[in-house]
Design a protein around this motif. Structure first.
Motif, mmCIF file in Angstrom:
data_model
loop_
_atom_site.group_PDB
_atom_site.id
_atom_site.type_symbol
_atom_site.label_atom_id
_atom_site.label_comp_id
_atom_site.label_asym_id
_atom_site.label_seq_id
_atom_site.Cartn_x
_atom_site.Cartn_y
_atom_site.Cartn_z
ATOM 1 N N GLN A 126 0.829 -1.203 0.000
ATOM 2 C CA GLN A 126 0.000 0.000 0.000
ATOM 3 C C GLN A 126 0.866 1.257 0.000
ATOM 4 O O GLN A 126 0.548 2.244 -0.669
ATOM 5 C CB GLN A 126 -0.929 -0.013 1.222
ATOM 6 N N ASN A 127 1.968 1.212 0.728
ATOM 7 C CA ASN A 127 2.872 2.359 0.769
ATOM 8 C C ASN A 127 3.495 2.619 -0.608
ATOM 9 O O ASN A 127 3.566 3.764 -1.065
ATOM 10 C CB ASN A 127 3.972 2.095 1.804
ATOM 11 N N TYR A 128 3.918 1.546 -1.270
ATOM 12 C CA TYR A 128 4.474 1.708 -2.614
ATOM 13 C C TYR A 128 3.429 2.235 -3.589
ATOM 14 O O TYR A 128 3.731 3.079 -4.442
ATOM 15 C CB TYR A 128 5.007 0.369 -3.114
ATOM 16 N N LEU A 129 2.226 1.735 -3.498
ATOM 17 C CA LEU A 129 1.157 2.230 -4.377
ATOM 18 C C LEU A 129 0.929 3.718 -4.144
ATOM 19 O O LEU A 129 0.760 4.494 -5.094
ATOM 20 C CB LEU A 129 -0.134 1.444 -4.136
ATOM 21 N N GLY A 130 0.894 4.121 -2.889
ATOM 22 C CA GLY A 130 0.728 5.537 -2.582
ATOM 23 C C GLY A 130 1.841 6.374 -3.191
ATOM 24 O O GLY A 130 1.592 7.456 -3.744
ATOM 25 N N TYR A 131 3.063 5.870 -3.118
ATOM 26 C CA TYR A 131 4.203 6.615 -3.660
ATOM 27 C C TYR A 131 4.073 6.769 -5.173
ATOM 28 O O TYR A 131 4.298 7.855 -5.725
ATOM 29 C CB TYR A 131 5.500 5.889 -3.311
ATOM 30 N N ALA A 132 3.712 5.691 -5.865
ATOM 31 C CA ALA A 132 3.596 5.752 -7.328
ATOM 32 C C ALA A 132 2.490 6.715 -7.758
ATOM 33 O O ALA A 132 2.663 7.508 -8.695
ATOM 34 C CB ALA A 132 3.334 4.353 -7.881
ATOM 35 N N TYR A 133 1.351 6.666 -7.065
ATOM 36 C CA TYR A 133 0.260 7.592 -7.406
ATOM 37 C C TYR A 133 0.667 9.035 -7.123
ATOM 38 O O TYR A 133 0.320 9.949 -7.883
ATOM 39 C CB TYR A 133 -0.997 7.236 -6.610
ATOM 40 N N ALA A 142 -3.303 8.362 -3.889
ATOM 41 C CA ALA A 142 -2.044 8.258 -3.137
ATOM 42 C C ALA A 142 -2.318 8.296 -1.638
ATOM 43 O O ALA A 142 -1.838 7.435 -0.877
ATOM 44 C CB ALA A 142 -1.105 9.397 -3.529
ATOM 45 N N ILE A 143 -3.092 9.277 -1.209
ATOM 46 C CA ILE A 143 -3.388 9.419 0.224
ATOM 47 C C ILE A 143 -4.207 8.238 0.720
ATOM 48 O O ILE A 143 -4.000 7.744 1.839
ATOM 49 C CB ILE A 143 -4.100 10.758 0.472
ATOM 50 N N GLN A 144 -5.123 7.725 -0.095
ATOM 51 C CA GLN A 144 -5.903 6.555 0.301
ATOM 52 C C GLN A 144 -5.015 5.348 0.564
ATOM 53 O O GLN A 144 -5.195 4.628 1.555
ATOM 54 C CB GLN A 144 -6.935 6.226 -0.782
ATOM 55 N N HIS A 145 -4.040 5.134 -0.299
ATOM 56 C CA HIS A 145 -3.139 3.978 -0.101
ATOM 57 C C HIS A 145 -2.230 4.193 1.107
ATOM 58 O O HIS A 145 -1.964 3.246 1.866
ATOM 59 C CB HIS A 145 -2.319 3.730 -1.360
ATOM 60 N N TYR A 146 -1.741 5.410 1.294
ATOM 61 C CA TYR A 146 -0.932 5.674 2.484
ATOM 62 C C TYR A 146 -1.752 5.436 3.755
ATOM 63 O O TYR A 146 -1.262 4.821 4.715
ATOM 64 C CB TYR A 146 -0.423 7.123 2.476
ATOM 65 N N GLN A 147 -2.978 5.915 3.761
ATOM 66 C CA GLN A 147 -3.829 5.725 4.938
ATOM 67 C C GLN A 147 -4.148 4.255 5.158
ATOM 68 O O GLN A 147 -4.222 3.797 6.310
ATOM 69 C CB GLN A 147 -5.104 6.557 4.786
ATOM 70 N N GLN A 148 -4.325 3.507 4.063
ATOM 71 C CA GLN A 148 -4.549 2.072 4.189
ATOM 72 C C GLN A 148 -3.322 1.392 4.790
ATOM 73 O O GLN A 148 -3.447 0.496 5.640
ATOM 74 C CB GLN A 148 -4.881 1.456 2.828
ATOM 75 N N ALA A 149 -2.136 1.832 4.381
ATOM 76 C CA ALA A 149 -0.912 1.276 4.955
ATOM 77 C C ALA A 149 -0.851 1.530 6.453
ATOM 78 O O ALA A 149 -0.472 0.638 7.234
ATOM 79 C CB ALA A 149 0.313 1.881 4.266
ATOM 80 N N LEU A 150 -1.253 2.730 6.877
ATOM 81 C CA LEU A 150 -1.220 3.069 8.301
ATOM 82 C C LEU A 150 -2.343 2.377 9.068
ATOM 83 O O LEU A 150 -2.208 2.128 10.272
ATOM 84 C CB LEU A 150 -1.294 4.585 8.477
ATOM 85 N N THR A 151 -3.439 2.073 8.390
ATOM 86 C CA THR A 151 -4.498 1.290 9.042
ATOM 87 C C THR A 151 -3.986 -0.120 9.325
ATOM 88 O O THR A 151 -4.239 -0.678 10.398
ATOM 89 C CB THR A 151 -5.748 1.226 8.145
ATOM 90 N N LEU A 152 -3.270 -0.689 8.365
ATOM 91 C CA LEU A 152 -2.717 -2.028 8.544
ATOM 92 C C LEU A 152 -1.560 -2.036 9.535
ATOM 93 O O LEU A 152 -1.377 -3.003 10.275
ATOM 94 C CB LEU A 152 -2.242 -2.577 7.188
ATOM 95 N N ASN A 153 -0.794 -0.952 9.549
ATOM 96 C CA ASN A 153 0.350 -0.856 10.455
ATOM 97 C C ASN A 153 0.536 0.598 10.874
ATOM 98 O O ASN A 153 1.192 1.372 10.191
ATOM 99 C CB ASN A 153 1.628 -1.372 9.774
ATOM 100 N N PRO A 154 -0.069 0.998 12.007
ATOM 101 C CA PRO A 154 -0.007 2.401 12.435
ATOM 102 C C PRO A 154 1.422 2.912 12.674
ATOM 103 O O PRO A 154 1.633 4.124 12.724
ATOM 104 C CB PRO A 154 -0.820 2.411 13.735
ATOM 105 N N ARG A 155 2.372 1.995 12.829
ATOM 106 C CA ARG A 155 3.753 2.398 13.090
ATOM 107 C C ARG A 155 4.630 2.276 11.838
ATOM 108 O O ARG A 155 5.850 2.233 11.935
ATOM 109 C CB ARG A 155 4.338 1.542 14.223
#
Length: 210
Positions: A126-133, A142-155
């Motif tokens: 999800q983090n990589y997808l956010g970066y590419a977008y 981009a922000i949706q994928h970053y937020q999804q990454a943080l939902t899966l791993n807040p740290r």
């Protein structure tokens, strides 16, 4: 040689001397012509650059997002691209990482989306997808994928950093600082993600204060 009325001997120029003088004069004339031609041909380009610098379109509100997107790939992302890890077990994830490193953002999205279908709970994907977008300036996905990454791993340190940079690219300094504060809490010792986002915020502030 010839003799003058006063009896002095005058040395007449030889054919070789005349030829050397002609060549020298021609060379000097050629250099002057080239210099003048260069000046006149490049004058429009210089005028265009001057007009661009003076244009109201270069206001700070426009410069800051463009500068943010011009930042090189962050040190943490570059390290992840180059480092062999378990991602090599998934050919799409591996292909997506290679595409990120090559700047092929659309290719990265295609490969990483396929990888995400098989591993929906992978925060790194999800983090990589956010970066590419984000590099395509498609900030909503981009922000949706970053937020999804943080939902899966807040740290997830990289997701915090990249989401903060995405907010900077949109001119939202306050949200970027929120993620910097989160990284300060997560990184008990100095970490690249905190340093990268801190530098990005400092660059943003420097542009804003011009």
């Amino acid at each position: 040689m010839s003799r003058t009325a006063a009896g002095r001997t005058v040395r007449q120029p030889t054919d070789g001397t005349i030829m050397m003088r002609s060549i020298l004069i021609a060379a000097v004339a050629g250099v002057l012509t080239a210099v003048l031609a260069s000046y006149f041909f490049t004058a429009p380009a210089r005028q265009g650059r001057t007009a661009t610098l003076a244009s109201p379109d270069n206001a700070v509100s426009r410069v800051i997002p463009n500068a943010a997107e011009a930042w090189p790939i962050c040190s943490t992302m570059a390290a992840m691209v180059e480092t062999p890890d378990w991602a090599a077990l998934d050919p799409d994830f591996a292909a997506g990482k290679r595409a990120i490193g090559a700047g092929d953002w659309e290719g990265a999205i295609q490969a990483l989306t396929n990888a995400a279908l098989r591993d929906a709970r992978n925060a790194d994907i999800q983090n990589y997808l956010g970066y590419a977008y984000r590099k395509l300036r498609q900030f909503d996905p981009a922000i949706q994928h970053y937020q999804q990454a943080l939902t899966l791993n807040p740290r997830h340190r990289s997701a915090h950093e990249h989401l903060g940079e995405a907010h900077l690219a949109q001119g939202d300094l306050a949200k970027a600082k929120e993620h910097l504060a989160a990284l300060e809490q997560i990184c008990l010792i100095p970490c690249d993600e905190y340093d990268d986002l801190q530098r990005a915020i400092a660059e943003y502030n420097k542009l804003a204060n011009r």
